[in-house]
Design a protein around this motif. Sequence first.
Motif, PDB file in Angstrom:
ATOM      1  N   LEU A 276       0.787  -0.585  -0.520  1.00 11.73           N
ATOM      2  CA  LEU A 276       0.178   0.492   0.295  1.00 11.73           C
ATOM      3  C   LEU A 276       0.777   0.918   0.020  1.00 11.73           C
ATOM      4  O   LEU A 276       0.566   2.149  -0.649  1.00 11.73           O
ATOM      5  CB  LEU A 276      -0.717   0.026   0.819  1.00 11.73           C
ATOM      6  N   ALA A 277       1.667   1.473   1.145  1.00 15.92           N
ATOM      7  CA  ALA A 277       2.551   2.624   1.006  1.00 15.92           C
ATOM      8  C   ALA A 277       3.125   2.949  -0.476  1.00 15.92           C
ATOM      9  O   ALA A 277       3.697   3.948  -1.177  1.00 15.92           O
ATOM     10  CB  ALA A 277       4.219   1.847   2.123  1.00 15.92           C
ATOM     11  N   ALA A 278       4.308   1.085  -1.076  1.00 19.89           N
ATOM     12  CA  ALA A 278       4.052   1.872  -2.571  1.00 19.89           C
ATOM     13  C   ALA A 278       3.196   2.138  -3.645  1.00 19.89           C
ATOM     14  O   ALA A 278       3.782   2.729  -4.102  1.00 19.89           O
ATOM     15  CB  ALA A 278       4.796   0.065  -3.276  1.00 19.89           C
ATOM     16  N   ALA A 279       1.987   1.558  -3.592  1.00 23.57           N
ATOM     17  CA  ALA A 279       1.226   2.437  -4.212  1.00 23.57           C
ATOM     18  C   ALA A 279       0.983   4.096  -4.395  1.00 23.57           C
ATOM     19  O   ALA A 279       0.517   4.469  -5.161  1.00 23.57           O
ATOM     20  CB  ALA A 279      -0.511   1.582  -4.186  1.00 23.57           C
ATOM     21  N   LEU A 280       1.038   4.142  -2.807  1.00 29.92           N
ATOM     22  CA  LEU A 280       0.441   5.902  -2.629  1.00 29.92           C
ATOM     23  C   LEU A 280       1.816   6.311  -3.024  1.00 29.92           C
ATOM     24  O   LEU A 280       1.411   7.938  -3.292  1.00 29.92           O
ATOM     25  CB  LEU A 280       0.736   6.209  -0.802  1.00 29.92           C
ATOM     26  N   ALA A 281       2.952   5.999  -3.708  1.00 27.81           N
ATOM     27  CA  ALA A 281       3.644   6.759  -3.588  1.00 27.81           C
ATOM     28  C   ALA A 281       3.845   7.218  -5.382  1.00 27.81           C
ATOM     29  O   ALA A 281       4.895   8.266  -5.260  1.00 27.81           O
ATOM     30  CB  ALA A 281       5.335   5.887  -3.325  1.00 27.81           C
ATOM     31  N   ALA A 282       2.926   5.913  -5.909  1.00 27.33           N
ATOM     32  CA  ALA A 282       3.271   6.301  -7.490  1.00 27.33           C
ATOM     33  C   ALA A 282       1.190   6.470  -7.452  1.00 27.33           C
ATOM     34  O   ALA A 282       0.769   6.580  -6.848  1.00 27.33           O
ATOM     35  CB  ALA A 282       2.927   4.889  -8.133  1.00 27.33           C
TER      36      ALA A 282
ATOM     37  N   GLU B  24      -3.958  -3.071 -12.810  1.00 26.85           N
ATOM     38  CA  GLU B  24      -4.054  -4.529 -13.574  1.00 26.85           C
ATOM     39  C   GLU B  24      -3.680  -5.448 -13.358  1.00 26.85           C
ATOM     40  O   GLU B  24      -3.949  -6.489 -14.008  1.00 26.85           O
ATOM     41  CB  GLU B  24      -3.116  -3.701 -15.240  1.00 26.85           C
ATOM     42  N   ALA B  25      -3.410  -5.860 -12.543  1.00 22.75           N
ATOM     43  CA  ALA B  25      -2.683  -7.569 -12.097  1.00 22.75           C
ATOM     44  C   ALA B  25      -3.629  -8.109 -11.179  1.00 22.75           C
ATOM     45  O   ALA B  25      -3.413  -9.089 -10.377  1.00 22.75           O
ATOM     46  CB  ALA B  25      -1.414  -7.505 -11.640  1.00 22.75           C
ATOM     47  N   GLY B  26      -4.623  -7.360 -10.541  1.00 19.83           N
ATOM     48  CA  GLY B  26      -5.154  -7.510  -9.406  1.00 19.83           C
ATOM     49  C   GLY B  26      -5.111  -7.423  -7.931  1.00 19.83           C
ATOM     50  O   GLY B  26      -5.583  -7.141  -6.927  1.00 19.83           O
ATOM     51  N   ALA B  27      -4.079  -6.446  -7.956  1.00 19.00           N
ATOM     52  CA  ALA B  27      -3.585  -5.867  -6.027  1.00 19.00           C
ATOM     53  C   ALA B  27      -4.592  -4.919  -6.036  1.00 19.00           C
ATOM     54  O   ALA B  27      -4.976  -4.330  -7.344  1.00 19.00           O
ATOM     55  CB  ALA B  27      -1.750  -5.285  -6.855  1.00 19.00           C
ATOM     56  N   MET B  28      -4.854  -4.773  -4.386  1.00 19.58           N
ATOM     57  CA  MET B  28      -5.782  -3.903  -4.026  1.00 19.58           C
ATOM     58  C   MET B  28      -4.863  -2.448  -4.098  1.00 19.58           C
ATOM     59  O   MET B  28      -3.529  -2.378  -3.969  1.00 19.58           O
ATOM     60  CB  MET B  28      -5.989  -3.958  -2.327  1.00 19.58           C
ATOM     61  N   ILE B  29      -5.369  -1.670  -4.250  1.00 21.52           N
ATOM     62  CA  ILE B  29      -4.987  -0.409  -4.333  1.00 21.52           C
ATOM     63  C   ILE B  29      -6.091   0.772  -3.498  1.00 21.52           C
ATOM     64  O   ILE B  29      -7.181   1.252  -4.188  1.00 21.52           O
ATOM     65  CB  ILE B  29      -4.308   0.036  -5.915  1.00 21.52           C
ATOM     66  N   PRO B  30      -5.233   2.081  -3.382  1.00 17.42           N
ATOM     67  CA  PRO B  30      -6.142   2.680  -2.695  1.00 17.42           C
ATOM     68  C   PRO B  30      -7.307   3.194  -3.823  1.00 17.42           C
ATOM     69  O   PRO B  30      -7.511   3.719  -4.946  1.00 17.42           O
ATOM     70  CB  PRO B  30      -5.055   4.234  -2.370  1.00 17.42           C
ATOM     71  N   GLY B  31      -7.955   3.951  -3.577  1.00 19.22           N
ATOM     72  CA  GLY B  31      -9.561   3.922  -3.884  1.00 19.22           C
ATOM     73  C   GLY B  31     -10.070   5.784  -3.104  1.00 19.22           C
ATOM     74  O   GLY B  31      -9.211   6.469  -3.136  1.00 19.22           O
ATOM     75  N   ALA B  32     -11.221   5.486  -3.025  1.00 18.31           N
ATOM     76  CA  ALA B  32     -11.675   6.890  -1.775  1.00 18.31           C
ATOM     77  C   ALA B  32     -10.931   6.965  -0.439  1.00 18.31           C
ATOM     78  O   ALA B  32     -11.051   7.683  -0.150  1.00 18.31           O
ATOM     79  CB  ALA B  32     -13.475   5.732  -1.329  1.00 18.31           C
ATOM     80  N   ALA B  33     -10.410   5.740  -0.375  1.00 14.21           N
ATOM     81  CA  ALA B  33      -9.623   6.167   1.339  1.00 14.21           C
ATOM     82  C   ALA B  33      -7.771   5.481   0.691  1.00 14.21           C
ATOM     83  O   ALA B  33      -7.241   5.194  -0.493  1.00 14.21           O
ATOM     84  CB  ALA B  33      -9.540   4.352   1.517  1.00 14.21           C
ATOM     85  N   GLU B  34      -6.980   6.555   0.771  1.00  9.47           N
ATOM     86  CA  GLU B  34      -5.603   6.995   0.505  1.00  9.47           C
ATOM     87  C   GLU B  34      -5.106   5.876   1.347  1.00  9.47           C
ATOM     88  O   GLU B  34      -3.616   5.878   0.897  1.00  9.47           O
ATOM     89  CB  GLU B  34      -5.724   8.480   0.476  1.00  9.47           C
ATOM     90  N   SER B  35      -5.709   5.382   2.153  1.00  6.22           N
ATOM     91  CA  SER B  35      -3.722   5.098   3.374  1.00  6.22           C
ATOM     92  C   SER B  35      -5.478   4.710   4.831  1.00  6.22           C
ATOM     93  O   SER B  35      -6.558   4.798   4.726  1.00  6.22           O
ATOM     94  CB  SER B  35      -2.824   5.884   4.216  1.00  6.22           C
ATOM     95  N   HIS B  36      -4.877   3.486   5.110  1.00  2.28           N
ATOM     96  CA  HIS B  36      -5.746   2.746   5.985  1.00  2.28           C
ATOM     97  C   HIS B  36      -4.429   2.039   7.232  1.00  2.28           C
ATOM     98  O   HIS B  36      -3.347   2.218   6.944  1.00  2.28           O
ATOM     99  CB  HIS B  36      -6.521   1.554   5.837  1.00  2.28           C
TER     100      HIS B  36
ATOM    101  N   THR C 152      -8.897   1.032  10.161  1.00  2.00           N
ATOM    102  CA  THR C 152      -8.802   2.384  10.320  1.00  2.00           C
ATOM    103  C   THR C 152      -8.866   2.831   8.907  1.00  2.00           C
ATOM    104  O   THR C 152      -7.185   3.390   8.303  1.00  2.00           O
ATOM    105  CB  THR C 152      -8.393   3.875  11.043  1.00  2.00           C
ATOM    106  N   PHE C 153      -9.866   3.802   8.463  1.00  2.00           N
ATOM    107  CA  PHE C 153      -9.629   3.679   6.612  1.00  2.00           C
ATOM    108  C   PHE C 153      -9.614   5.361   6.312  1.00  2.00           C
ATOM    109  O   PHE C 153     -10.366   6.317   6.958  1.00  2.00           O
ATOM    110  CB  PHE C 153     -10.603   3.650   5.780  1.00  2.00           C
ATOM    111  N   HIS C 154      -8.594   6.300   6.259  1.00  2.00           N
ATOM    112  CA  HIS C 154      -8.496   7.856   6.096  1.00  2.00           C
ATOM    113  C   HIS C 154      -8.895   7.859   4.437  1.00  2.00           C
ATOM    114  O   HIS C 154      -8.039   7.632   3.720  1.00  2.00           O
ATOM    115  CB  HIS C 154      -6.664   8.603   6.320  1.00  2.00           C
ATOM    116  N   LEU C 155      -9.795   8.845   4.522  1.00  2.13           N
ATOM    117  CA  LEU C 155     -10.500   9.434   2.914  1.00  2.13           C
ATOM    118  C   LEU C 155      -9.748  10.553   2.689  1.00  2.13           C
ATOM    119  O   LEU C 155      -8.998  11.524   3.057  1.00  2.13           O
ATOM    120  CB  LEU C 155     -11.885   9.667   3.637  1.00  2.13           C
ATOM    121  N   ARG C 156      -9.838  10.029   0.393  1.00  6.29           N
ATOM    122  CA  ARG C 156      -8.884  11.122   0.222  1.00  6.29           C
ATOM    123  C   ARG C 156     -10.036  12.570   1.010  1.00  6.29           C
ATOM    124  O   ARG C 156     -11.325  12.581   0.689  1.00  6.29           O
ATOM    125  CB  ARG C 156      -8.382  11.033  -0.746  1.00  6.29           C
ATOM    126  N   ASP C 157      -9.754  13.762  -0.129  1.00  8.76           N
ATOM    127  CA  ASP C 157     -10.656  14.729  -0.235  1.00  8.76           C
ATOM    128  C   ASP C 157     -10.925  14.624  -2.002  1.00  8.76           C
ATOM    129  O   ASP C 157     -10.626  13.972  -2.790  1.00  8.76           O
ATOM    130  CB  ASP C 157      -9.304  16.197  -0.476  1.00  8.76           C
TER     131      ASP C 157
END
Length: 534
Positions: free
Chosen positions: A10-16, A72-84, A94-99
């Motif tokens: 997830l951290a990697a996904a947030l960095a991209a 595209e490979a089916g891994a879970m990535i952030p959607g309406a929540a940018e982190s958890h 605990t999910f933190h929603l993006r603006d």
Amino acid sequence: MRKFIVTTALAAALAAPAFAAQPAEGENLADQQGLNYWILDAIKSLDPQLTTTRTDSDMIRQLFEGLMNEDEAGAMIPGAAESHEVSEDGLTYTFHLRDANWSNGDPVTAGDFVYAWRRAADPATASEYAWFIELMNIANASDVVKGDKSPEELGVKAVDDKTLEVTLSKPTPYFLKTLSHATTYPVPQKVIEAEGDNWTQPGKMVGNGAYVLQDHDLGVVATAVKNDQYWDADNTIIETVKFVTVNDQNIGLTRYLAGELDWMDSLPAGQFPRLKEEYPDQTVTVPWSCSYAYLFNLSDKGPEALKDLKVRQALAYGVDRDIIVDKILQGGQEPAYYWTHWATEGFEAPDIEMSHWTQPERIEKAKALLAEAGYGPDNPLKLTIQYNTSEDHKKLAVAVQQFWKAIGVQASLANYEWKVHTDRLQNQDFEVARYAWCADYNEPSTYLDYFRTDGYNNGKWSNADYDRLLSESATAENPAELYRQAEQILIGDMGLVPVYHYAKAQMFKPTLKGVPLENVMNTWYAKDMYRTAE
């Protein structure tokens, strides 16, 4: 309570960047950025908490966004929540929603998710997917679904507008994978309360996804257009998405080849080899996490003959899966002797005895079993096979009719439109019915939970040992072994006739980029696609 970020992924996904619509160097975008997508059956519902079909969910995914998306490979990535974050005991997320905003400009809040999840579980909603909230193991879900507790007691709350806290009843390794499913999407409470059942109509629907419903001619075409309020609208390239209903796959193929459709993700049976040779740059087949079967109605409304295990075994043995896969479908499908799709992550296939027999051996055993059950030339078993409108389903039903005729069973065919077919299934108004289950998330329990006594389970098969294994699997160190045992019980009691595991034999235009081919769920988002110039 001390917490920690769950995954480095997830951290990697947030960095991209959280989007995939990135033209490669040298690619020129087409002037017209539209996608015409073929669907076989009319959309039944665009309400995230009321939908039950894959087709509906494909459109809903364009109009709404859950806490998590899939790449595209089916891994879970952030959607309406940018982190958890998740508690050390695995029970509190605990999910933190993006603006982000709804398509009407209102902010998306944690309360919108609370409302949606309570709505899904509330018996007053009559959601056919209320069991999904139970399957997620949200605290008090079962009691809420049964009506023993109020929806307000469901283990989900808004800490503040941007913080959603979810409490589980037990650690659930697959929990995050459930969060890209339509049932978990937020919905706008004030719009639903103002519009009632009409809230999903064009001009009234408000969503938080990359697209907004513009018009919907039921059974003809549904059109969604880019939502300028979407948080990542600047990186959304496709402007218009049309779901075009064509009930006949051969006509759909004709319209694709004529340029009226851009993507047809289920080619007519037997056509893939020819099309791959003629259009190699447009034709591909990939594993798809769905399994095709014939359900037995084992409820009190079902035929008495099907209560006999010998009859169910005979019917399962009589089906020649190799003919279906190699001679009729010819699109990369695999014969099925168990329920869970072979490509499901974490699945260890059971060793099913009948898979080792030749078809003549199966036929011989089937005839003997029917005779033991009291059926023969002077007392033939008579059944009706129900299927929904489709040339492919008809071909398979006709084939099964002939397979069963070879073992002395007289089967008649009954064809219904999709909505009627599913309504009859849900009301147990059938004897034997064509069915398919597409995974809600990439883990074996999505298949096996279907047949729990209190699962979706249209055929009403029930086994206490099976239920126990699935309950134990939720906290087991090695759930794969329990899943394997559950499969053995399901097939040992022949709760269904597994036929084949899906592959997606499909065609899409070479100018359409971003079609996911490595995601066994075949989850797709038009926002991650784009069109290149011819």
